[in-house]
Enzyme design. Structure first.
Site, mmCIF file in Angstrom:
data_model
loop_
_atom_site.group_PDB
_atom_site.id
_atom_site.type_symbol
_atom_site.label_atom_id
_atom_site.label_comp_id
_atom_site.label_asym_id
_atom_site.label_seq_id
_atom_site.Cartn_x
_atom_site.Cartn_y
_atom_site.Cartn_z
ATOM 1 N N TYR A 151 106.108 34.885 -16.453
ATOM 2 C CA TYR A 151 105.909 33.686 -15.625
ATOM 3 C C TYR A 151 104.417 33.357 -15.552
ATOM 4 O O TYR A 151 104.012 32.202 -15.748
ATOM 5 C CB TYR A 151 106.471 33.915 -14.224
ATOM 6 C CG TYR A 151 106.259 32.754 -13.280
ATOM 7 C CD1 TYR A 151 107.110 31.659 -13.292
ATOM 8 C CD2 TYR A 151 105.193 32.755 -12.377
ATOM 9 C CE1 TYR A 151 106.908 30.582 -12.434
ATOM 10 C CE2 TYR A 151 104.986 31.689 -11.522
ATOM 11 C CZ TYR A 151 105.830 30.600 -11.553
ATOM 12 O OH TYR A 151 105.621 29.544 -10.704
ATOM 13 N N LYS A 155 102.362 29.915 -17.022
ATOM 14 C CA LYS A 155 101.529 29.037 -16.195
ATOM 15 C C LYS A 155 100.086 28.993 -16.685
ATOM 16 O O LYS A 155 99.407 27.978 -16.543
ATOM 17 C CB LYS A 155 101.617 29.470 -14.732
ATOM 18 C CG LYS A 155 103.008 29.272 -14.123
ATOM 19 C CD LYS A 155 103.479 27.825 -14.217
ATOM 20 C CE LYS A 155 104.809 27.586 -13.527
ATOM 21 N NZ LYS A 155 105.226 26.171 -13.579
#
Length: 283
Positions: A151, A155
């Site tokens: 994750y 990002k």
């Protein structure tokens, strides 16, 4: 002339709130929603247009852009909010991450934004009202927590997308920024204690033997922190203030607990900041 916006991932959470708030303020809003999802809460009491949009499906994203172009009839698009994203898959120590899950996460969080940018940029070029793109990144790029590596990486990719677009689009007057929210109470952070516990339930016996005793206290601490996450109304109001900012910064942190992070990172060396975060999370 009313300004126009496309909001991806608008069926729930912050995407829905931003789409509704823009519509309430008189914007012409096109809300991207996965096919088959209930839109009754999204559309209740407001006038907006729902477009079917799975950001992993390039043909569907482009078809949605054509639908928006037809509705705007040459007026141009003023705002693209790249909000669609997922979490809670491909979790755990990087050594044991399921790479097929990781590919899916990147396909939504990073390449989904690229698909939307490619599809809607022609319409942003036609805008005469200070066109801009808001790419949703995450506070995780400031404090990349253990067991959320995929994750976090997706990002970081969003930040690279934003930085590059800022240079590529500056001569066209199209402004781009990254939005870095702290923890927000949405469907993705519901039941955070159980979500962080499931990191270990999904891990292999070997990964659990090697990592769980050392890292589980950190993931449990993170779960408890998420119980006091930001109200999405507060965060989305912060984001939508940026539609009228004359010159956008490269990135904005939004959320109460994130206010001091940029200042600390300016004042401290990278190593000193790392020690500060390590102490807080007992790393």
């Amino acid at each position: 002339m009313a300004r126009s916006a496309v909001v991806t991932g608008a069926a729930m959470g912050m995407g829905m709130l931003m789409a509704r708030k823009l519509a309430q303020r008189g914007w012409r809003v096109f809300a991207g929603v996965m096919p088959g999802l209930d839109t009754s809460e999204l559309t209740k009491g407001v006038k907006l247009t729902v477009i079917e949009q799975n950001v992993t499906d390039q043909a569907m994203v482009r078809a949605g852009a054509q639908e928006v172009a037809k509705a705007l009839a040459g007026e141009g698009l003023d705002l693209l909010i790249n909000n669609a994203g997922i979490a809670n898959i491909a979790t755990g120590p990087i050594e044991g991450v399921d790479l097929e899950e990781a590919k899916r996460l990147f396909d939504v969080n990073l390449f989904g934004q690229v698909r939307a940018v490619q599809a809607f940029l022609p319409l942003l070029h036609e805008s005469r009202q200070s066109p801009r793109i808001f790419n949703f990144s995450s506070g995780a790029v400031r404090v990349p927590m253990p067991c959320s590596g995929m994750y976090n990486m997706s990002k970081y990719g969003v930040e690279g997308l934003t930085n590059t677009l800022r240079y590529e689009l500056a001569k066209f007057g199209i402004q781009v920024t990254s939005i870095e929210p702290g923890a927000v109470k949405t469907h993705m952070t519901a039941n955070p204690v159980q979500s962080t516990a499931s990191i270990w339930e999904r891990s292999s016996p070997e990964i659990r033997r090697r990592y769980e005793a050392r890292l589980r206290p950190m993931t449990e601490h993170l779960g408890r922190m998420l119980l006091t996450a930001n109200d999405p109304d507060y965060v989305t109001d912060d984001v939508l203030r940026l539609v009228d900012v004359a010159r956008l910064k490269p990135r904005y942190m939004v959320g109460k607990e994130t206010r001091l992070l940029p200042l600390l990172q300016r004042l401290l060396s990278e190593r000193a900041f790392e020690r500060l975060i390590s102490k807080q999370f007992n790393i």
